[in-house]
Motif scaffolding. Structure first.
Motif, PDB file in Angstrom:
ATOM      1  N   THR A 162       0.864  -1.177   0.000  1.00 28.10           N
ATOM      2  CA  THR A 162       0.000   0.000   0.000  1.00 28.10           C
ATOM      3  C   THR A 162       0.903   1.231   0.000  1.00 28.10           C
ATOM      4  O   THR A 162       1.881   1.290   0.748  1.00 28.10           O
ATOM      5  CB  THR A 162      -0.916   0.012   1.233  1.00 28.10           C
ATOM      6  N   ILE A 163       0.575   2.201  -0.840  1.00 24.64           N
ATOM      7  CA  ILE A 163       1.417   3.385  -1.020  1.00 24.64           C
ATOM      8  C   ILE A 163       0.754   4.591  -0.361  1.00 24.64           C
ATOM      9  O   ILE A 163      -0.425   4.865  -0.600  1.00 24.64           O
ATOM     10  CB  ILE A 163       1.651   3.685  -2.514  1.00 24.64           C
ATOM     11  N   LEU A 164       1.523   5.295   0.477  1.00 27.98           N
ATOM     12  CA  LEU A 164       1.060   6.531   1.105  1.00 27.98           C
ATOM     13  C   LEU A 164       1.889   7.701   0.583  1.00 27.98           C
ATOM     14  O   LEU A 164       3.089   7.568   0.362  1.00 27.98           O
ATOM     15  CB  LEU A 164       1.206   6.470   2.630  1.00 27.98           C
ATOM     16  N   ARG A 165       1.229   8.843   0.404  1.00 31.60           N
ATOM     17  CA  ARG A 165       1.948  10.076   0.077  1.00 31.60           C
ATOM     18  C   ARG A 165       1.805  11.023   1.264  1.00 31.60           C
ATOM     19  O   ARG A 165       0.699  11.374   1.659  1.00 31.60           O
ATOM     20  CB  ARG A 165       1.401  10.726  -1.192  1.00 31.60           C
ATOM     21  N   THR A 166       2.938  11.423   1.823  1.00 32.10           N
ATOM     22  CA  THR A 166       2.942  12.212   3.044  1.00 32.10           C
ATOM     23  C   THR A 166       2.684  13.690   2.750  1.00 32.10           C
ATOM     24  O   THR A 166       2.636  14.115   1.590  1.00 32.10           O
ATOM     25  CB  THR A 166       4.288  12.070   3.770  1.00 32.10           C
ATOM     26  N   SER A 167       2.561  14.474   3.824  1.00 36.85           N
ATOM     27  CA  SER A 167       2.354  15.913   3.672  1.00 36.85           C
ATOM     28  C   SER A 167       3.585  16.597   3.091  1.00 36.85           C
ATOM     29  O   SER A 167       3.493  17.719   2.582  1.00 36.85           O
ATOM     30  CB  SER A 167       2.009  16.535   5.029  1.00 36.85           C
ATOM     31  N   ASN A 168       4.745  15.937   3.163  1.00 42.36           N
ATOM     32  CA  ASN A 168       5.971  16.467   2.553  1.00 42.36           C
ATOM     33  C   ASN A 168       6.144  16.004   1.112  1.00 42.36           C
ATOM     34  O   ASN A 168       7.208  16.189   0.520  1.00 42.36           O
ATOM     35  CB  ASN A 168       7.193  16.045   3.375  1.00 42.36           C
ATOM     36  N   ASP A 169       5.100  15.346   0.567  1.00 42.06           N
ATOM     37  CA  ASP A 169       5.084  14.849  -0.812  1.00 42.06           C
ATOM     38  C   ASP A 169       6.061  13.696  -1.029  1.00 42.06           C
ATOM     39  O   ASP A 169       6.445  13.412  -2.163  1.00 42.06           O
ATOM     40  CB  ASP A 169       5.378  15.977  -1.809  1.00 42.06           C
ATOM     41  N   THR A 170       6.482  13.053   0.050  1.00 39.78           N
ATOM     42  CA  THR A 170       7.278  11.835  -0.083  1.00 39.78           C
ATOM     43  C   THR A 170       6.342  10.631  -0.122  1.00 39.78           C
ATOM     44  O   THR A 170       5.151  10.743   0.184  1.00 39.78           O
ATOM     45  CB  THR A 170       8.264  11.691   1.088  1.00 39.78           C
ATOM     46  N   VAL A 171       6.887   9.484  -0.511  1.00 39.98           N
ATOM     47  CA  VAL A 171       6.086   8.271  -0.664  1.00 39.98           C
ATOM     48  C   VAL A 171       6.553   7.220   0.336  1.00 39.98           C
ATOM     49  O   VAL A 171       7.750   6.984   0.489  1.00 39.98           O
ATOM     50  CB  VAL A 171       6.199   7.723  -2.104  1.00 39.98           C
ATOM     51  N   ILE A 172       5.589   6.610   1.016  1.00 40.49           N
ATOM     52  CA  ILE A 172       5.874   5.527   1.956  1.00 40.49           C
ATOM     53  C   ILE A 172       5.246   4.249   1.417  1.00 40.49           C
ATOM     54  O   ILE A 172       4.066   4.235   1.056  1.00 40.49           O
ATOM     55  CB  ILE A 172       5.313   5.833   3.360  1.00 40.49           C
TER      56      ILE A 172
END
Length: 373
Positions: free
Chosen positions: A243-253
């Motif tokens: 599962t891919i998350l995009r953080t508030s800093n526009d990075t991807v987890i």
């Protein structure tokens, strides 16, 4: 009187012998056979051209130019066109190889049939995998407004991944069978090595089952903002493994699904409201009646605001008195987050400031020391 129907090889022989000078040799090959080879190759290219040209038009008409179809029609036509050409070549070259009275090199027959079969099977496999994306087009056609929500996108992505995997496995088996591999030996080998493979791929299998769990339980969908442990961000993709998350800093987890299902998931996207609890500090020397009227006025502002909800649970109350100020606690519930919430807070706070000026109340300034009357 009944006539005996000719078999395809007899028809092929008739056509070859109809070529003038068919039995003369060119480059060591009978002229009629050479013409037949060129005709078969041409038929294959014509079949490919028909698929490449008309398939996109047919699909476009069916899909009614829905969003997301353009990419499908461009990339799917080429492997399917190759498969069509491969089928035509394989079919007619097989007939040609069984035709009596012609001279063909065995090595030529082997390679031409192998290449034709490769074009058919590999092109068909790639085309079938690409056709899976037409599932989204069908879903858009069925959907009332033609726009898919996060849950629908998640389910479609998962379905496409599973279908692609199944098609790939079936395609590999067909390709192996088409090229003469012993499927029994392959399956037996897989059985012997199955345990070792399962052990080596345990993380992958765990992630796949994790994806199924996520899809069945639906703790979140694409577009939700979630927090998992120390990771927080917007869900932008739910795949078979991760599962891919995009953080508030526009990075991807990237989170493995197998581990994700065993962790506590906080889903901000499922909130029915957003709670806002600011504290206002009025000057300690403010008149008590004015403060009370101010609190009632703030409650009216909260209740009248179109962006708030749970009116009965909203309030503005004096919560504490310090040596310098009177503390007023607000409890507000916003119906939506993001820009709507930010704009609502701004409007409410400006209205509160105007109300305080109207009541001639001053907010406490910690830089100014209060004095008793």
């Amino acid at each position: 009187m009944l006539t005996r129907k000719r078999i395809p090889a007899q028809n092929m022989q008739t056509y070859i012998e109809a070529v003038p000078g068919w039995n003369s040799t060119v480059f060591g090959v009978q002229f009629g056979v050479l013409v037949a080879v060129l005709v078969i190759l041409t038929l294959g290219m014509i079949g490919r051209g028909l698929i490449v040209t008309f398939l996109p038009r047919m699909m476009k008409k069916i899909a009614d130019e829905r969003k997301g179809f353009e990419d499908f029609q461009i990339t799917s036509r080429f492997p399917l066109g190759a498969a069509a050409a491969g089928f035509i070549w394989w079919h007619f070259f097989t007939i040609l190889s069984t035709t009596e009275g012609i001279i063909l090199n065995d090595e030529f027959i082997f390679w031409i049939l192998s290449l034709s079969k490769a074009a058919l099977l590999i092109g068909g496999l790639l085309g079938a995998i690409r056709l899976v994306e037409f599932v989204e087009v069908i879903a858009r056609l069925i959907d009332d407004d033609g726009e898919l929500d996060g849950t629908q996108v998640t389910l479609i992505d998962a379905l496409q991944s599973v279908l692609k995997l199944l098609i790939f496995v079936i395609g590999v088996v067909l390709i192996a069978d088409g090229f003469g591999f012993d499927l029994g030996a392959i399956i037996a080998g897989l059985g012997i090595g199955g345990l070792a493979f399962a052990f080596a791929a345990k993380d992958t299998i765990s992630n796949i089952f994790g994806a199924l769990t996520l899809l069945l339980d639906r703790p979140f969908k694409i577009g939700d903002w979630i927090k998992v442990g120390s990771s927080e961000g917007e869900v932008v993709g739910i795949g078979v493994r991760t599962t891919i998350l995009r953080t508030s800093n526009d990075t991807v987890i990237t989170l493995p699904n197998g581990k994700l299902v065993n962790k506590d998931i906080e889903n901000y996207g499922k909130r029915r409201w957003r709670r806002y609890r600011p504290v206002l500090s009025l000057d300690l020397n403010s008149d008590a009646k004015d403060v009370e009227q101010f609190c009632r006025g703030v409650e009216e502002l909260i209740s009248a605001h179109e962006g708030t909800t749970k009116k009965e649970d909203s309030f503005a109350k004096v919560s504490a008195i310090s040596k310098d100020s009177i503390e007023i606690s607000l409890n507000v519930y916003w119906t939506e987050g993001g820009k709507v919430e930010r704009d609502g807070k701004e409007d409410l706070l400006l209205d509160i400031a105007a109300l305080a000026q109207d009541k001639k109340l001053r907010f406490h300034d910690p830089r100014v020391r209060s004095s008793s009357n």
